[in-house]
Write a protein that holds these residues in place. Structure first.
Motif, PDB file in Angstrom:
ATOM      1  N   LEU A 109       0.829  -1.201   0.000  1.00 16.97           N
ATOM      2  CA  LEU A 109       0.000   0.000   0.000  1.00 16.97           C
ATOM      3  C   LEU A 109       0.863   1.249   0.000  1.00 16.97           C
ATOM      4  N   ASP A 110       0.453   2.248  -0.757  1.00 15.41           N
ATOM      5  CA  ASP A 110       1.017   3.580  -0.630  1.00 15.41           C
ATOM      6  C   ASP A 110       0.310   4.221   0.564  1.00 15.41           C
ATOM      7  N   LEU A 111       1.084   4.574   1.573  1.00 14.37           N
ATOM      8  CA  LEU A 111       0.457   5.034   2.814  1.00 14.37           C
ATOM      9  C   LEU A 111      -0.219   6.398   2.652  1.00 14.37           C
ATOM     10  N   SER A 112       0.391   7.277   1.878  1.00 17.11           N
ATOM     11  CA  SER A 112      -0.188   8.615   1.688  1.00 17.11           C
ATOM     12  C   SER A 112      -1.550   8.513   1.018  1.00 17.11           C
ATOM     13  N   GLN A 113      -1.638   7.694  -0.013  1.00 19.22           N
ATOM     14  CA  GLN A 113      -2.926   7.537  -0.691  1.00 19.22           C
ATOM     15  C   GLN A 113      -3.942   6.853   0.219  1.00 19.22           C
ATOM     16  N   THR A 114      -3.481   5.906   1.001  1.00 13.50           N
ATOM     17  CA  THR A 114      -4.374   5.192   1.914  1.00 13.50           C
ATOM     18  C   THR A 114      -4.930   6.140   2.978  1.00 13.50           C
ATOM     19  N   VAL A 115      -4.062   6.992   3.530  1.00 16.27           N
ATOM     20  CA  VAL A 115      -4.512   7.943   4.548  1.00 16.27           C
ATOM     21  C   VAL A 115      -5.425   9.005   3.918  1.00 16.27           C
ATOM     22  N   ARG A 116      -5.039   9.510   2.758  1.00 15.43           N
ATOM     23  CA  ARG A 116      -5.891  10.508   2.096  1.00 15.43           C
ATOM     24  C   ARG A 116      -7.282   9.928   1.828  1.00 15.43           C
ATOM     25  N   ASP A 117      -7.310   8.707   1.359  1.00 14.14           N
ATOM     26  CA  ASP A 117      -8.590   8.084   1.031  1.00 14.14           C
ATOM     27  C   ASP A 117      -9.456   7.923   2.284  1.00 14.14           C
ATOM     28  N   LYS A 118      -8.828   7.497   3.379  1.00 10.98           N
ATOM     29  CA  LYS A 118      -9.600   7.311   4.607  1.00 10.98           C
ATOM     30  C   LYS A 118     -10.083   8.640   5.164  1.00 10.98           C
ATOM     31  N   MET A 119      -9.257   9.651   5.064  1.00 12.07           N
ATOM     32  CA  MET A 119      -9.677  10.965   5.577  1.00 12.07           C
ATOM     33  C   MET A 119     -10.868  11.492   4.777  1.00 12.07           C
ATOM     34  N   ARG A 120     -10.890  11.220   3.473  1.00  8.24           N
ATOM     35  CA  ARG A 120     -12.052  11.617   2.655  1.00  8.24           C
ATOM     36  C   ARG A 120     -13.318  10.948   3.179  1.00  8.24           C
ATOM     37  N   LYS A 121     -13.207   9.656   3.495  1.00  5.16           N
ATOM     38  CA  LYS A 121     -14.372   8.947   4.050  1.00  5.16           C
ATOM     39  C   LYS A 121     -14.771   9.501   5.417  1.00  5.16           C
ATOM     40  N   ASN A 122     -13.756   9.849   6.216  1.00  7.54           N
ATOM     41  CA  ASN A 122     -14.060  10.422   7.537  1.00  7.54           C
ATOM     42  C   ASN A 122     -14.797  11.748   7.411  1.00  7.54           C
ATOM     43  N   HIS A 123     -14.426  12.546   6.399  1.00  6.42           N
ATOM     44  CA  HIS A 123     -15.118  13.817   6.189  1.00  6.42           C
ATOM     45  C   HIS A 123     -16.595  13.589   5.892  1.00  6.42           C
ATOM     46  N   LEU A 124     -16.896  12.540   5.138  1.00  4.35           N
ATOM     47  CA  LEU A 124     -18.293  12.225   4.819  1.00  4.35           C
ATOM     48  C   LEU A 124     -19.021  11.661   6.037  1.00  4.35           C
ATOM     49  N   LYS A 125     -18.306  10.845   6.796  1.00  3.88           N
ATOM     50  CA  LYS A 125     -18.933  10.151   7.933  1.00  3.88           C
ATOM     51  C   LYS A 125     -19.166  11.087   9.122  1.00  3.88           C
ATOM     52  N   TYR A 126     -18.263  12.029   9.303  1.00  2.00           N
ATOM     53  CA  TYR A 126     -18.350  12.945  10.445  1.00  2.00           C
ATOM     54  C   TYR A 126     -18.413  14.392   9.958  1.00  2.00           C
ATOM     55  N   PRO A 127     -19.559  14.841   9.439  1.00  2.00           N
ATOM     56  CA  PRO A 127     -19.659  16.231   8.981  1.00  2.00           C
ATOM     57  C   PRO A 127     -19.312  17.185  10.124  1.00  2.00           C
ATOM     58  N   ALA A 128     -18.492  18.177   9.811  1.00  2.08           N
ATOM     59  CA  ALA A 128     -17.977  19.081  10.853  1.00  2.08           C
ATOM     60  C   ALA A 128     -19.100  19.758  11.626  1.00  2.08           C
ATOM     61  N   GLU A 129     -20.127  20.198  10.910  1.00  2.00           N
ATOM     62  CA  GLU A 129     -21.184  20.951  11.600  1.00  2.00           C
ATOM     63  C   GLU A 129     -21.943  20.072  12.596  1.00  2.00           C
ATOM     64  N   LYS A 130     -21.997  18.776  12.321  1.00  7.66           N
ATOM     65  CA  LYS A 130     -22.762  17.868  13.183  1.00  7.66           C
ATOM     66  C   LYS A 130     -21.927  17.375  14.377  1.00  7.66           C
ATOM     67  N   TYR A 131     -20.651  17.213  14.141  1.00  2.50           N
ATOM     68  CA  TYR A 131     -19.811  16.590  15.166  1.00  2.50           C
ATOM     69  C   TYR A 131     -18.931  17.579  15.926  1.00  2.50           C
ATOM     70  N   ARG A 132     -19.118  18.879  15.649  1.00  2.93           N
ATOM     71  CA  ARG A 132     -18.241  19.855  16.303  1.00  2.93           C
ATOM     72  C   ARG A 132     -18.394  19.785  17.831  1.00  2.93           C
ATOM     73  N   GLY A 133     -17.272  19.544  18.508  1.00  2.00           N
ATOM     74  CA  GLY A 133     -17.269  19.525  19.960  1.00  2.00           C
ATOM     75  C   GLY A 133     -17.842  18.259  20.572  1.00  2.00           C
ATOM     76  N   ARG A 134     -18.229  17.329  19.723  1.00  2.00           N
ATOM     77  CA  ARG A 134     -18.771  16.068  20.257  1.00  2.00           C
ATOM     78  C   ARG A 134     -17.886  14.910  19.830  1.00  2.00           C
ATOM     79  N   PRO A 135     -17.529  14.072  20.765  1.00  2.00           N
ATOM     80  CA  PRO A 135     -16.609  12.980  20.430  1.00  2.00           C
ATOM     81  C   PRO A 135     -17.256  12.071  19.393  1.00  2.00           C
ATOM     82  N   SER A 136     -16.423  11.407  18.669  1.00  2.00           N
ATOM     83  CA  SER A 136     -16.882  10.674  17.494  1.00  2.00           C
ATOM     84  C   SER A 136     -17.848   9.537  17.808  1.00  2.00           C
TER      85      SER A 136
END
Lengths: 124, 124, 124, 124
Positions: free
Chosen positions: C95-122
């Motif tokens: 695995l290319d780690l940079s691509q793997t991390v970038r890809d997961k962070m993209r999914k995290n952005h979708l899963k945890y919208p900032a406006e909904k999760y601000r200040g609340r643990p995941s």
């Protein structure tokens, strides 16, 4: 170790075994450290020490380890540490461990019907 | 769950509790998966699921969780999973758990003399 | 340690850092031990050693540890071990780690919208 | 996922990759949860989720998993989670990760001389 004359699993209640750990902790005034959060970490840390004994060997060799008294005893010590912290956690959560285990096994029977899961690992 | 009439820790031998897990595994022919290496991983994985209940709260709040029946039961289920795999590990290593725990506690008594460690966490 | 003149995170590519671990493993012919299963155990074991530094302290005191050079360095060594095995795992899984991390962070952005999760643990 | 045009490990600095995680956490005001104690637990928890992919398979089959794109990507996601929390830990401890890893690798070179440990797992 000479454990020949010691009570075995069918001569020992869960409460008796838990008591050994509780007395040990009480004698050292360690209960203040034994919050559920700290104990959960401790269980995971002891589980990791147990894994150390199997880190670089394959599953087959790990099974053979049961017939090597010295390595078996060494792994057993780590297992005892995991179990000891589980007892402490049951205490911290004010849980009867027997009832907790019986209850979970009942749920497992419903979740993993024998006819469906026979011979297939649970993750399928 | 209604566990009021179930045998408690002082009415249950370690062998009886282990038997519940052994029967469950035997009914599903899962023993082939239960090498010590796989079981060590499984114990660590269930320990991690137990930690999940305490991941973002501080130690004090984790202690208060014992008084919240719902969260206490949820944590108890994970604790039962850890203990269940510990029983499976004792079986895979052909260990009597009571003797193994007694033996380890004896070593702990020597390693952590009460007068020296009273009120001080074990890592000091 | 004298790390003053060493390349920092903004002067070091992920590939360079991975290369340090790969060379170390290659020089010792350890790749045969580095199956993904063994590496997953190893990552978990090193993570447990990292936890040891925080086992009995509360969250607040753990934050203060960042200002204690000695304890910070000790914890840093365990963190380096976790990261080192993560690099080895990336290699074992090709695995290319940079691509793997970038890809997961993209999914995290979708899963945890900032406006909904601000200040609340995941976990909420 | 389409990662063909994304920067790879030799085109990405450690600081850039860390920045992705830092921005994500900052946008959600999660830094208050990210004490080193909580992050150590989180790393261990994600490591356990990574182990799940290898729980019941042997070491050989786990190596073959690298050639199965779907399972490889699934394991990669968990690996990304471990690495993400490692970056958060480096931030919480105010550590430069590249220097921390370089420093630890230097110690590993001294502790495990290549000529002595060649072909032998580290625990011997």
């Amino acid at each position: 170790m000479d454990t020949q004359n010691e009570p075995t699993d069918d001569q020992t209640t869960v409460a008796e075994l838990r008591g050994l750990v509780e007395d040990f902790v009480a004698e050292r005034d360690w209960s203040c450290y034994h919050s559920p959060k700290n104990l959960a970490m401790s269980i995971a840390m002891e589980a990791a020490e147990l894994m150390e004994h199997f880190q670089w060997i394959d599953t087959e060799e790990s099974s053979a380890l049961a017939d090597d008294p010295e390595r078996r005893e060494a792994a057993g010590e780590e297992l005892a540490d995991v179990v000891g912290y589980c007892f402490a956690m049951a205490g911290a959560l004010k849980l009867d461990l027997s009832q907790t285990v019986r209850d979970k096994m009942r749920k497992n029977h419903l979740k993993y019907p024998a006819e469906k899961y026979r011979g297939r690992p649970s993750y399928d």
